[in-house]
Every structure is written in C-alpha cells, then in structure tokens.
Design an enzyme around this catalytic site. Structure first.
Site, PDB file in Angstrom:
ATOM      1  N   ASP A 189      27.747   1.091  25.738  1.00  0.00           N
ATOM      2  CA  ASP A 189      26.540   1.911  25.623  1.00  0.00           C
ATOM      3  C   ASP A 189      26.267   2.512  27.004  1.00  0.00           C
ATOM      4  O   ASP A 189      25.659   1.879  27.864  1.00  0.00           O
ATOM      5  CB  ASP A 189      25.376   1.031  25.141  1.00  0.00           C
ATOM      6  CG  ASP A 189      24.047   1.780  25.127  1.00  0.00           C
ATOM      7  OD1 ASP A 189      24.012   2.939  25.566  1.00  0.00           O
ATOM      8  OD2 ASP A 189      23.051   1.183  24.676  1.00  0.00           O
ATOM      9  N   LYS A 232      20.650  10.594  26.926  1.00  0.00           N
ATOM     10  CA  LYS A 232      19.861  10.789  28.152  1.00  0.00           C
ATOM     11  C   LYS A 232      20.393  11.952  29.017  1.00  0.00           C
ATOM     12  O   LYS A 232      20.057  13.095  28.766  1.00  0.00           O
ATOM     13  CB  LYS A 232      19.779   9.498  28.947  1.00  0.00           C
ATOM     14  CG  LYS A 232      18.957   8.418  28.226  1.00  0.00           C
ATOM     15  CD  LYS A 232      18.426   7.371  29.151  1.00  0.00           C
ATOM     16  CE  LYS A 232      17.772   6.229  28.423  1.00  0.00           C
ATOM     17  NZ  LYS A 232      16.334   6.370  28.255  1.00  0.00           N
TER      18      LYS A 232
HETATM   19  C1  PLP Z   1      21.355   1.534  27.429  1.00  0.00           C
HETATM   20  C2  PLP Z   1      20.420   2.229  26.496  1.00  0.00           C
HETATM   21  N1  PLP Z   1      20.799   2.436  25.226  1.00  0.00           N
HETATM   22  C3  PLP Z   1      20.016   3.069  24.346  1.00  0.00           C
HETATM   23  C4  PLP Z   1      18.768   3.527  24.713  1.00  0.00           C
HETATM   24  C5  PLP Z   1      17.885   4.219  23.721  1.00  0.00           C
HETATM   25  O1  PLP Z   1      17.810   5.583  24.008  1.00  0.00           O
HETATM   26  P1  PLP Z   1      16.632   6.477  23.394  1.00  0.00           P
HETATM   27  O2  PLP Z   1      15.386   6.058  24.069  1.00  0.00           O
HETATM   28  O3  PLP Z   1      17.042   7.875  23.734  1.00  0.00           O
HETATM   29  O4  PLP Z   1      16.623   6.238  21.932  1.00  0.00           O
HETATM   30  C6  PLP Z   1      18.328   3.334  26.017  1.00  0.00           C
HETATM   31  C7  PLP Z   1      16.993   3.806  26.447  1.00  0.00           C
HETATM   32  O5  PLP Z   1      16.504   3.500  27.481  1.00  0.00           O
HETATM   33  C8  PLP Z   1      19.181   2.667  26.938  1.00  0.00           C
HETATM   34  O6  PLP Z   1      18.804   2.436  28.201  1.00  0.00           O
END
Ligand code: PLP
Length: 438
Positions: A241, A270
């Site tokens: 991730d 992001k």
């Molecule tokens: C490692 C990680 N994965 C997934 C997400 C989720 O992303 P979103 O807030 O765009 O749904 C985040 C959000 O901070 C994150 O840091």
C-alpha cells in the site's frame, strides 16, 4: 444544512478554518491570514498547492472530456497515465485498475488478491495478513486490514477477521530488543503465521517502510525485504500500500524501490494527481492479471466506481509525472531530507521527546505522554498551539510529524521546526514536577 467534517468532533474540536486560496506551501484565509501547510493537506499535495502546470492540465482537459463511463470505453489521458506510471513503477507491475482514492485502491487490491486464488480453483486462499499499527483507509475492507484502534472500534462487529503480524516498531520493539541488538526478530511473527496458515492466506498487506496513520513508524529496510522473501516462499501475494509512500515521499519514487523489492499488487493514490483530484490506482503483475483472462465470465473482476478513470484526474496524474520528468523534484526532496536530519538532531535529547525518526520527506517526533496514542490530550493542545503560529500541523496523538509539499524552502521548513521547538518548551515547562511517561 450543516456540514459534518471528517475526523472532527462536533463539539470538542474548534470550528473549521475557511481557506479561500492556496499557493505553494501557503493556505490563505478570506481575512488574508496565511498558514503554512506542513502536512500537505493530509499527505496529498505533492509539489505545492495550485501548481500551475497541473492546474492548466486539468483546465485544458475539462474543455475536452470531463467524464466517460470506463466500462467498455477508454480515453487518451487514462492510457497516457498508465503508460507513464509503467515507466516509473517496478517493471513487473504491468496492469492497472483505477478507483477513487486510497481506501478504494486498497479495497480493489484485497478483492483482486482473493479472486486471483479463486480464479485458479483455490477459493480457500481468502484470508489476509496485516501488520499491527497498520492503517489502510476507512472503507470496510480497508478498516478490516487496518489495526484495531479508536478509528475502527465502533465498527468491529462488521469488519472481517484478519491475521495480524507484528510491525517493526523499533522504538516499542514487539520482541523487546534494543536497536543495537536488533536482528529483525519481529519478522518471526509473520513467519509463524505463514507457517500455520499459508494454505488459507491470499495476501499479506503492508505499508512499505512507513506506517503512516499508525504513528509515522519507520521500518528497517530489511524488514520489508524479509516480508517479500517470506510471501514468495509461502506462495502468498504481497500487497504494497504505497498510498502515502508513493511519488517520492520516502526519498525514492516508491518505498519498495528502497528495499529493492517488487510486490504482486501495489496501491496508489494521494500524490498520484499531485494532490489535485481524488484518484486511486491498483497495479498488479501479469501473473495476477492473467488469472482473470480465462474465457469464463465468472472470472470477470466485478468492481468499478462511477468515476473510474476520470479524465480530469488522469490529466492531473499525467501532469504530475511530467513534473517529475522535467523538474529537479528529487533535488527538492533531498533538500527537505537535509533539513529534517539537521533539525531532528536538535530534538533527540529534548526531555519531552521519546524518539525522532525520518524517512525521505517525512519526519516524526514522538513525544513523551501519559496517554500515548491517537487520543492523547496533547494533540488538540498542540494543534491550537501550531495554528496560533500559522502552521498547519496535525499530530497523530503524541506524534508530531512533518510531511511538507516539495515546494517548501529550507527556511520555511526550519520555521516549522522552530514552532515545534517552542511547543516542546511549553510542554516541558507545564510538565515540570509531574511525572512524564513514555
Ligand atoms: C497507507 C494508506 N492507505 C490508504 C489510505 C486511505 O486513503 P484515502 O484517505 O484516500 O481513502 C491512507 C490514508 O491516509 C493511507 O495512509
């Protein structure tokens, strides 16, 4: 109609600050006050706010094609973004599935991994292993693989069970070692889980090298390497991730690159659009993709969102990668790293500081607190302290972190540290005479 804000208590937190415009690292209120955005507005703003090249690309695209259904149709910007991502991603990642944000990129990855095994006649390989302290998003699947925490407590009954392996949180070492004697023994937890359950496990999901919302926890590179070795040895997919870590945040384009590993599936969001528009992408290897290619409609990947592959978001993504290609982005990243290193040294021995850590453009100062964790009472106090000094920092409980847009100058970044320094003096003077617990 009153608006309900995310991660904001309706009565305990202050009213939101209205922002009228932004440029570079600066946010401007309608009254003309300016605030320095030292956390890239929840880790998305990559080069800077209102980056002119990305803004122009979106405006241009809006005049041409704003949206088209992505089942049975495609468009140039999605194709171009996929091709450009292929140039910068680990080469084994050859197929891309679009979604809307980080959480949906993770949902896609989890479903893709489970269906990969089902497509091959192994539906029993459907369980997931995630790390302690993990955070993968706020939708149900993403919450399930996130660590049980105050974020997920209200929903625990409808989250699916996940196997948990220890995280290499060296400051609070799960196997009680010191840094000097560390030989990544915490990996044994994952090894044991795989040894017992691999026949039923679809994938291991990790935030490579940096667990963000869990407290900006930086893992040793060797920990990630060992995870890759073990997932290969036990025939389990590895999902990286990189929603936070991607696009230079950790000092290289992707954190996996630092460890020299290639996952089977990677989640992006992001910084993907430079922080302009929501977009998620889940990329995978030929091996994963090909399991969906059997001429049987039941092998279709039944997942999609209304805005899948939105052309405006894809145009922003292309412009973002063009900035990486044509501007000295990694020199800016190195400059941020230098200031982090120089400034963190100031805080290492401060009595209010438990630990400092950094990776690439992300620096964190874990403070001593009687109530460590996200709900630490230090957080609201620090937030107000920083805001009064016109700096947007939003500590994760007792962990103050700095994650600036790459446009920040060394002077601006030093100012952020000066404000943090002042806040520590204020904490220390208030704590004098009372016990401070790590
Ligand atoms: C490692 C990680 N994965 C997934 C997400 C989720 O992303 P979103 O807030 O765009 O749904 C985040 C959000 O901070 C994150 O840091």
């Amino acid at each position: 109609m009153r608006i309900w804000h995310p991660y904001t208590h309706p009565t305990l937190d202050p009213a939101p600050v209205s922002i009228e415009r932004a440029e570079g690292v600066w946010l401007y209120t309608p009254e003309g006050r300016r605030l320095m955005d030292a956390i890239s507005s929840w880790w998305v703003t990559l080069h800077g706010h209102a980056q002119p090249r990305i803004a122009a690309a979106i405006a241009e695209q809006a005049k041409k094609l704003e949206q088209v259904i992505y089942a049975g149709f495609t468009h140039d910007k999605a194709e171009e973004l996929a091709a450009r991502l292929h140039d910068v991603l680990p080469h084994g990642l050859t197929h891309l599935f679009f979604s809307d944000d980080g959480s949906t990129a993770v949902e896609v990855a989890l479903k893709m991994a489970a269906q990969f095994w089902r497509n091959q006649g192994q539906p029993e390989k459907a369980r997931l292993i995630a790390l302690e302290h993990a955070y993968h998003g706020d939708t149900a699947g993403a919450m399930s693989v996130s660590a049980a925490s105050s974020f997920t407590a209200a929903f625990s009954d409808f989250l699916f069970p996940v196997l948990r392996a220890p995280s290499a949180y060296c400051f609070r070492c799960p196997v009680g070692k010191s840094r000097a004697t560390c030989s990544i023994d915490c990996i044994e937890g994952l090894e044991q889980l795989l040894g017992r359950h691999a026949a039923k496990v679809a994938a291991v999901i990790v935030e490579p090298l940096l667990q963000g919302a869990g407290g900006m926890i930086v893992h040793p590179v060797e920990f990630l390497r060992r995870i890759r070795e073990l997932t290969r040895a036990y025939n389990v997919l590895l999902i990286a991730d990189e929603v936070l870590t991607g696009f230079g945040r950790c000092g290289r384009m992707f954190a996996c690159e630092i460890a020299g590993i290639e996952p089977d599936i990677m989640c992006l969001s992001k910084g993907l659009t430079g922080g302009f528009l929501p977009l998620g992408a889940t990329v995978c290897t030929d091996r994963v993709y090909e399991s969906f290619c059997v001429p049987d409609r039941r092998h279709t990947f039944f997942h999609g969102h209304s805005y899948t592959g939105n052309p405006l978001a894809c145009a922003a993504g292309v412009a973002n990668l063009e900035i990486f290609r044509t501007e000295p982005v990694f020199e800016r990243i190195r400059a941020i790293e230098r200031v982090h290193r120089e400034q963190l040294a100031r805080f290492q021995c401060h009595p209010a500081v438990a630990e400092t850590r950094m990776i690439g453009t992300v620096a964190a100062i874990e403070l001593r607190a009687e109530d460590p964790g996200y709900l630490s009472e230090l957080k609201p106090k620090l937030c107000s302290f920083f805001l009064e000094r016109n700096v947007l920092l939003r500590p994760l409980g007792n962990v103050v972190y700095i994650l600036p847009p790459y446009a920040i100058t060394p002077e601006e970044l030093r100012y952020v540290y000066d404000v943090i320094g002042e806040s520590l003096e204020s904490i220390s003077s208030k704590n004098e005479g009372s016990s401070v617990v790590v």
